[in-house]
Design a protein around this motif. Structure first.
Motif, PDB file in Angstrom:
ATOM      1  N   GLU A 164       0.715  -1.300  -0.076  1.00 33.51           N
ATOM      2  CA  GLU A 164      -0.116  -0.080  -0.069  1.00 33.51           C
ATOM      3  C   GLU A 164       0.674   1.185  -0.064  1.00 33.51           C
ATOM      4  OE1 GLU A 164      -3.910  -1.796   2.396  1.00 33.51           O
ATOM      5  OE2 GLU A 164      -2.337  -0.559   3.615  1.00 33.51           O
ATOM      6  N   ASN A 212       2.563   1.576  -3.636  1.00 35.54           N
ATOM      7  CA  ASN A 212       1.385   2.060  -4.626  1.00 35.54           C
ATOM      8  C   ASN A 212       1.426   3.471  -4.405  1.00 35.54           C
ATOM      9  OD1 ASN A 212       1.458  -0.489  -5.562  1.00 35.54           O
ATOM     10  ND2 ASN A 212      -0.174  -1.117  -4.560  1.00 35.54           N
ATOM     11  N   ALA A 213       1.138   4.094  -3.255  1.00 34.84           N
ATOM     12  CA  ALA A 213       0.775   5.238  -3.057  1.00 34.84           C
ATOM     13  C   ALA A 213       1.796   6.434  -3.325  1.00 34.84           C
ATOM     14  CB  ALA A 213       0.322   5.657  -1.611  1.00 34.84           C
ATOM     15  N   GLU A 248       4.506   5.641  -5.526  1.00 35.26           N
ATOM     16  CA  GLU A 248       4.812   5.611  -6.870  1.00 35.26           C
ATOM     17  C   GLU A 248       3.576   6.410  -7.787  1.00 35.26           C
ATOM     18  OE1 GLU A 248       5.018   1.464  -7.809  1.00 35.26           O
ATOM     19  OE2 GLU A 248       7.426   1.683  -7.483  1.00 35.26           O
ATOM     20  N   TYR A 249       2.377   6.319  -7.200  1.00 36.75           N
ATOM     21  CA  TYR A 249       1.396   7.101  -8.002  1.00 36.75           C
ATOM     22  C   TYR A 249       1.746   8.652  -7.926  1.00 36.75           C
ATOM     23  CZ  TYR A 249      -3.439   8.806  -9.035  1.00 36.75           C
ATOM     24  OH  TYR A 249      -4.460   9.159  -9.669  1.00 36.75           O
ATOM     25  N   TYR A 250       1.968   9.002  -6.758  1.00 39.95           N
ATOM     26  CA  TYR A 250       1.922  10.560  -6.631  1.00 39.95           C
ATOM     27  C   TYR A 250       3.596  11.057  -6.946  1.00 39.95           C
ATOM     28  CZ  TYR A 250      -2.237  10.784  -4.406  1.00 39.95           C
ATOM     29  OH  TYR A 250      -3.911  10.472  -4.101  1.00 39.95           O
ATOM     30  N   CYS A 279       6.475   9.142  -9.013  1.00 37.95           N
ATOM     31  CA  CYS A 279       7.141   8.565 -10.064  1.00 37.95           C
ATOM     32  C   CYS A 279       6.315   8.815 -11.326  1.00 37.95           C
ATOM     33  CB  CYS A 279       7.052   7.066  -9.887  1.00 37.95           C
ATOM     34  SG  CYS A 279       8.040   6.572  -8.460  1.00 37.95           S
ATOM     35  N   SER A 280       7.002   9.453 -12.251  1.00 42.47           N
ATOM     36  CA  SER A 280       6.743   9.674 -13.533  1.00 42.47           C
ATOM     37  C   SER A 280       7.961   9.367 -14.632  1.00 42.47           C
ATOM     38  CB  SER A 280       6.387  11.186 -13.670  1.00 42.47           C
ATOM     39  OG  SER A 280       7.614  11.889 -13.177  1.00 42.47           O
ATOM     40  N   LYS A 311      10.041   5.814 -13.561  1.00 39.92           N
ATOM     41  CA  LYS A 311       8.776   5.091 -13.347  1.00 39.92           C
ATOM     42  C   LYS A 311       8.408   4.232 -12.017  1.00 39.92           C
ATOM     43  CE  LYS A 311       7.953   5.206 -18.238  1.00 39.92           C
ATOM     44  NZ  LYS A 311       7.735   4.707 -19.432  1.00 39.92           N
ATOM     45  N   TYR A 312       9.530   4.024 -11.483  1.00 36.86           N
ATOM     46  CA  TYR A 312       9.340   3.246 -10.292  1.00 36.86           C
ATOM     47  C   TYR A 312      10.185   3.579  -9.004  1.00 36.86           C
ATOM     48  CZ  TYR A 312      13.619   1.379 -11.947  1.00 36.86           C
ATOM     49  OH  TYR A 312      15.004   1.350 -12.474  1.00 36.86           O
TER      50      TYR A 312
END
Length: 89
Positions: free
Chosen positions: A61, A64-65, A67-69, A71-72, A77-78
């Motif tokens: 959890e 995921n949070a 990387e979502y906010y 990583c780009s 990307k990770y």
């Protein structure tokens, strides 16, 4: 994975580790530092987060949070995982 070792301003050394080792270290109760894969976690404008199991969320959890906010395509990307090895706390 590239081998990276960084020293923060307190003199603690942080070593980049694999996701598998980061998960086991997190579950053992230690602090993990996350940074996007292309960013320097101790640079002049660091993007990082320190996570610990004390706050109750699972490892996946938290990852995921983050990387979502954070990583780009530009930042990476990770997430890259860093564990404290020695030094002051």
């Amino acid at each position: 994975m590239t081998n990276r070792i960084f020293t923060d301003r307190d003199g603690a050394r942080w070593v980049r580790v694999s996701k598998r080792r980061a998960r086991s270290t997190y579950n053992a109760g230690h602090t993990i530092r996350l940074a996007p894969s292309n960013m320097h976690p101790f640079g002049p404008w660091p993007i990082y987060a320190e996570i610990n199991i004390k706050f109750g969320a699972s490892f996946d959890e938290r990852i995921n949070a983050f990387e979502y906010y954070n990583c780009s395509n530009k930042n990476g990307k990770y997430a890259a995982y860093y564990v404290r090895t020695e030094g002051r706390k």
